[in-house]
Design a protein around this motif. Structure first.
Motif, short mmCIF file in Angstrom:
data_model
loop_
_atom_site.label_atom_id
_atom_site.label_comp_id
_atom_site.label_asym_id
_atom_site.label_seq_id
_atom_site.Cartn_x
_atom_site.Cartn_y
_atom_site.Cartn_z
N LYS A 365 -11.85 -8.26 39.32
CA LYS A 365 -10.71 -9.13 39.59
C LYS A 365 -11.14 -10.40 40.32
O LYS A 365 -10.71 -11.51 39.99
CB LYS A 365 -9.65 -8.40 40.43
CG LYS A 365 -9.02 -7.19 39.74
CD LYS A 365 -8.08 -6.50 40.72
CE LYS A 365 -7.54 -5.19 40.13
NZ LYS A 365 -6.71 -4.45 41.12
N ASP A 366 -12.00 -10.25 41.33
CA ASP A 366 -12.34 -11.37 42.20
C ASP A 366 -13.57 -12.14 41.75
O ASP A 366 -13.76 -13.30 42.14
CB ASP A 366 -12.57 -10.87 43.63
CG ASP A 366 -11.30 -10.31 44.26
OD1 ASP A 366 -10.20 -10.59 43.73
OD2 ASP A 366 -11.41 -9.61 45.27
N ARG A 367 -14.43 -11.50 40.98
CA ARG A 367 -15.64 -12.13 40.46
C ARG A 367 -16.44 -12.86 41.55
O ARG A 367 -16.62 -14.09 41.50
CB ARG A 367 -15.31 -13.08 39.31
CG ARG A 367 -14.62 -12.35 38.17
CD ARG A 367 -14.60 -13.14 36.90
NE ARG A 367 -14.31 -12.29 35.75
CZ ARG A 367 -14.59 -12.59 34.49
NH1 ARG A 367 -15.16 -13.75 34.20
NH2 ARG A 367 -14.31 -11.76 33.52
N GLN A 387 -24.21 -4.12 36.04
CA GLN A 387 -24.55 -5.08 35.00
C GLN A 387 -23.37 -5.95 34.57
O GLN A 387 -23.58 -7.12 34.21
CB GLN A 387 -25.15 -4.36 33.79
CG GLN A 387 -26.56 -3.85 34.00
CD GLN A 387 -27.55 -4.96 34.32
OE1 GLN A 387 -27.52 -6.04 33.72
NE2 GLN A 387 -28.42 -4.70 35.29
N PRO A 388 -22.12 -5.45 34.58
CA PRO A 388 -20.98 -6.31 34.19
C PRO A 388 -20.84 -7.59 35.00
O PRO A 388 -20.19 -8.54 34.54
CB PRO A 388 -19.77 -5.39 34.37
CG PRO A 388 -20.31 -4.02 34.14
CD PRO A 388 -21.69 -4.05 34.75
N ILE A 389 -21.42 -7.69 36.21
CA ILE A 389 -21.26 -8.93 36.97
C ILE A 389 -22.02 -10.08 36.31
O ILE A 389 -21.80 -11.24 36.67
CB ILE A 389 -21.68 -8.76 38.44
CG1 ILE A 389 -23.19 -8.66 38.60
CG2 ILE A 389 -20.98 -7.57 39.09
CD1 ILE A 389 -23.64 -8.65 40.07
N GLY A 394 -22.63 -13.35 38.34
CA GLY A 394 -22.77 -12.76 39.67
C GLY A 394 -24.21 -12.37 39.97
O GLY A 394 -25.01 -12.15 39.06
N ARG A 395 -24.55 -12.31 41.23
CA ARG A 395 -25.90 -11.94 41.67
C ARG A 395 -25.83 -10.67 42.50
O ARG A 395 -24.95 -10.54 43.37
CB ARG A 395 -26.53 -13.04 42.52
CG ARG A 395 -26.43 -14.46 41.95
CD ARG A 395 -27.00 -14.57 40.55
NE ARG A 395 -27.13 -15.96 40.12
CZ ARG A 395 -26.97 -16.36 38.87
NH1 ARG A 395 -26.62 -15.49 37.94
NH2 ARG A 395 -27.14 -17.62 38.54
N LEU A 396 -26.75 -9.76 42.25
CA LEU A 396 -26.83 -8.54 43.04
C LEU A 396 -28.08 -8.63 43.92
O LEU A 396 -29.19 -8.80 43.43
CB LEU A 396 -26.92 -7.30 42.14
CG LEU A 396 -27.10 -5.96 42.86
CD1 LEU A 396 -25.95 -5.67 43.83
CD2 LEU A 396 -27.22 -4.81 41.84
#
Length: 418
Positions: A365-367, A387-389, A394-396
């Motif tokens: 929702k917030d990305r 992985q969906p980020i 997005g960065r992990l």
């Protein structure tokens, strides 16, 4: 403070993390305007027996009567337990004629595999809510704290166990000597005891300061574990080095009358500890400076993210994460919230710094721009789950053993800092 193993008064400070609340005391919203009790989190080394320990300022009853940790929410941990049961059943020839007792059996994450294999078993779990979850999936579970009296009652009713399992509990016991005697009562004279515990070699070598929290009263090398088990005439005959929890050991011990000779892996790990300087006080001198360095690096990164208007959230609300958050002083201005798969924690707040805990679905929702993996020991599992980020770039990022990225450009941390 005196050493809980040898009663020595000679205790050397090796890591002072300040004062924090107990890591599993998650707050409800109505508690946010109330005070929180904090306790010193100060790791010391006994100069006589070399047991790493913190003061016993809280009791197991404070933590484990109603517990927030459910082991089965980690898929990799459940698989780890399945492999253990399968291999132990094969190697020790366990079957319908045998018995397994697990101490601190949690929600049945391990013994459910014994049930599936038709091996009689019993879990001993002090947390009422967690033990109920185990019984709900068909794992026989006694709600109790293990002491000598409880062990004697269990042995009378169920008989001696061919295998006693104590995963990630040997660090949680303030009365170490009595608990060790209770383990000896549970195990058959020709039986086996398997203990998994975080290895102090990795704590010191990689400055894993966040593995220190109030429900962990002591931290073991193989040498100090051997000395502890010897107080109940239990002999370590083998040791396995594991990747779990940032680097653990699985100790295999037997009553001394049936122990036999030790295997070659035991001497090999003892030699690793000697080479690292952990069989003397000198090998522990760099732990605190290195922990301080990791804290400074993480804070600089989070401050730079804020300066660049990057949204940062956490993933997970484990005990180690709460030590890290409090030691580093990471509050919602640097990390807006954290998410966790355990519904018990949703709507609550982390102790001390009070980050909101939300369900993982809120990431989509917030990305957020950056997700910080707080249970860094589950790096492989979390990297696969998150992985969906990639869909929103997005960065992990994981803070230990050094600050690094597993989803996103490998130079992401450096690029934020530049």
């Amino acid at each position: 403070m005196r050493c809980r193993l040898c009663d020595s008064e000679h205790l050397l400070s090796v890591l002072d993390l300040g004062a924090t609340p107990p890591c599993e005391r998650f707050l409800l919203e109505e508690q946010l305007d109330l005070p929180e009790t904090t306790y010193p989190l100060h790791l010391r080394l006994c100069e006589e027996c070399l047991l790493l320990q913190i003061p016993a300022l809280i009791t197991p009853e404070d933590t484990f009567t109603d517990y927030a940790y459910f082991a089965s929410y980690s898929d990799s941990w459940v698989e780890h337990a399945r492999r253990f049961v399968e291999k132990a059943a094969h190697d020790l020839e366990l079957g319908s004629h045998s018995s397994i007792v697990e101490v601190a059996s949690n929600d049945g994450y391990l013994l459910r595999h014994a049930v599936s294999a038709g091996i009689p078993c019993l879990g001993i779990e002090p947390s009422v809510n967690v033990g109920a979850a185990a019984r709900g999936i068909g794992v026989p579970t006694l709600t109790a704290f293990l002491d000598e009296g409880t062990a004697e009652d269990i042995r009378r009713e169920y008989g001696p166990a061919d295998l006693v399992v104590a995963n990630n509990v040997y660090a949680h016991i303030p009365d170490l000597v009595e608990f060790t005697r209770a383990l000896r009562i549970l195990v058959a004279d020709d039986g086996w005891l398997s203990i998994e515990v975080h290895h102090a070699l990795n704590l010191v070598r990689s400055a894993q300061f966040d593995t220190v929290y109030h429900e962990h009263f002591q931290y073991y090398t193989v040498l100090s574990a051997m000395r502890a088990l010897a107080t109940a005439n239990l002999c370590v005959v083998d040791v396995e080095q594991l990747g779990t929890h940032g680097g653990s050991i699985r100790l295999w011990a037997r009553p001394e009358e049936s122990a036999g000779p030790a295997g070659p892996r035991l001497e090999a790990v003892l030699e690793q500890e000697r080479e690292a300087g952990l069989h003397s006080i000198h090998g522990y001198a760099d732990l605190e400076p290195r922990a301080q360095s990791i804290r400074r690096e993480l804070l600089r990164f989070l401050l730079d993210c804020r300066d660049r208007d990057l949204t940062v959230v956490g993933y997970g609300a484990p005990g180690k994460g709460n030590t890290l958050l409090n030691y580093c002083g990471i509050r919602p201005d640097l990390m807006r919230y954290t998410v966790d798969r355990n519904p018990y924690k949703h709507g609550r707040y982390t102790p001390g710094v009070r980050l909101p805990i939300r369900p993982p679905e809120d990431l989509d929702k917030d990305r957020p721009d950056v997700v910080v993996g707080l249970p860094w020991n589950l790096e492989q599992e979390l990297t696969a789950q998150l992985q969906p980020i990639n869909a929103w770039d997005g960065r992990l990022v994981f803070p230990l053993p050094t600050l690094h990225t597993t989803i996103g450009p490998s130079d992401f941390v450096r690029s934020v800092r530049s």
